[in-house]
Design an enzyme around this catalytic site. Sequence first.
Site, PDB file in Angstrom:
ATOM      1  N   ARG A  45     101.420  21.501  40.643  1.00 18.57           N
ATOM      2  CA  ARG A  45     102.659  21.131  39.976  1.00 18.57           C
ATOM      3  C   ARG A  45     102.519  21.347  38.465  1.00 18.57           C
ATOM      4  NH1 ARG A  45     101.037  16.078  38.081  1.00 18.57           N
ATOM      5  NH2 ARG A  45     103.068  15.627  37.178  1.00 18.57           N
ATOM      6  N   TYR A  88      96.027   8.526  24.761  1.00 14.84           N
ATOM      7  CA  TYR A  88      96.050   9.863  25.356  1.00 14.84           C
ATOM      8  C   TYR A  88      95.475  10.893  24.389  1.00 14.84           C
ATOM      9  CZ  TYR A  88      98.109  14.216  27.158  1.00 14.84           C
ATOM     10  OH  TYR A  88      98.303  15.501  27.608  1.00 14.84           O
ATOM     11  N   LYS A 147      92.116  13.589  24.393  1.00 12.32           N
ATOM     12  CA  LYS A 147      92.249  15.020  24.165  1.00 12.32           C
ATOM     13  C   LYS A 147      91.422  15.467  22.961  1.00 12.32           C
ATOM     14  CE  LYS A 147      95.006  16.017  27.567  1.00 12.32           C
ATOM     15  NZ  LYS A 147      94.480  16.771  28.730  1.00 12.32           N
TER      16      LYS A 147
END
Length: 264
Positions: A25, A169, A173
Amino acid sequence: MTPSTTPTTSTTSTPRIALVTGGSRGLGRSIALHLAAHGTDVILTFRSNEAQAHDVVQRIQALGRRAVALPLDVADSGGFAAFAGRVQQVLATTWRRERFDQLVNNAGTGLHAPIAETREAQFDELYAVHLKATFFLTQKLLPLIADGGRIVNTSSGLTRFTFAGAAAYAAMKGGIEVLTRYMAKELGPRGIAVNTVAPGAIETDFGGGRVRDNADLNAQIGGLTALGRAGLPDDVGGAVAALLSEGTGWITGQRIEVSGGMVL
């Protein structure tokens, strides 16, 4: 669970094989399809939706490439050794090969929460899915990656520009970007090039589909972007396929932002 695969006739004697995590997806799906369109066979992973994964397999096969879908929960590092064994098995049975050529660490999950409201469990999940998985899944797969191969790790534009609610988040990263440089250094003697692709805001179901479904947010992002719109999955899929194409093997240890010029 039986992998979804129907071998097709390869158009080359030694096709490239890419492994794309989270390939059923969103960005992973687009990456897998773009790689197939560039002549690469694909092993893709999915966490729970086998039907979605099988649809991607069929689309890859329609492009004349071979594809296999394997289940993988990247949050469960205890399952990585067994997963590597399954990859070794499908390489032997589907391709009669011992190695694959390209690894795209793409699988991920999002979180939008201020620092003051982020729960420790949410932070731990982001760490497991993004940073820990990229490190230890790559470690387990290294014996199966061909010398001269490529690795692409997925980061985010949020490591360069900041928006409230993305701290946890973006921190993961940022770790991936540092890890990428170390991978490039340590795997260089094997001729393996390792880079980071950092997407901007993309219209997918990621993070609850905020960018795709919230018209005001989508318009706001377009106004902050040099090319005047939010990104689409194919913007990133095409960029990753280009980075993994022939002629780019001398690029390594780099962060390549694919954001349409967001917040320049």
